[in-house]
Scaffold this motif. Structure first.
Motif: not given
Length: 149
Positions: A53-57, A59-67
């Motif tokens: 999930p991306t909502n207020r997450n 860890k996944n925001l950082l992973k998606n930024t790298w992606l």
């Protein structure tokens, strides 16, 4: 022209698909969630799966930024188009760093309040499309084009 189409699965992806006449004649790739609807809808398309999930997450925001960094450096699109949600945020900010043009389309179903994603990408969007004239109070520089539904 090469277009990156970035959006969460479900309604956000469906809205991107509704503007097919804009992207269908261009080279393109998609960034969305690996879910049944996106696998079906995009079966013959070039796609990258982002983290959810991306909502207020954070860890996944950082992973998606790298992606976003890796995908945008590899694909080198001329334009990023998104209807949200949070998966758009890193792509718009990295896209801005890489001088890639961006178009954000605020969702159809939010008339009385802005979306969090809309508020976050508004400052870095080259074009910010609103689907309701009422959304102008949140996005004064938004371009009203009517609903795409």
């Amino acid at each position: 022209m090469k277009i990156a189409l970035v959006g969460s699965s479900g309604g956000h992806l469906a809205q991107l698909f509704l503007i097919k006449q804009i992207w269908e004649k261009h080279e393109r790739f998609w960034v969305t969630f690996d879910k049944a609807d996106s696998r079906s809808l995009l079966k013959d398309e070039i796609k990258y799966w982002c983290y959810f999930p991306t909502n207020r997450n954070a860890k996944n925001l950082l992973k998606n930024t790298w992606l976003a960094w890796r995908i945008l450096k590899k694909e080198k699109p001329d334009l990023i188009v998104s209807t949200g949600a949070a998966s758009a945020i890193p792509f718009f900010y990295i896209g801005k760093l890489l001088k890639i043009k961006t178009i954000y389309i605020e969702v159809f179903d939010r008339i009385d309040s802005p979306t969090l994603t809309g508020k976050l990408v508004y400052p870095v969007s080259d074009h910010f499309i609103i689907q309701w004239e009422e959304q102008r109070k949140f996005y004064p520089k938004g371009k009203f084009l009517g609903g795409i539904l």
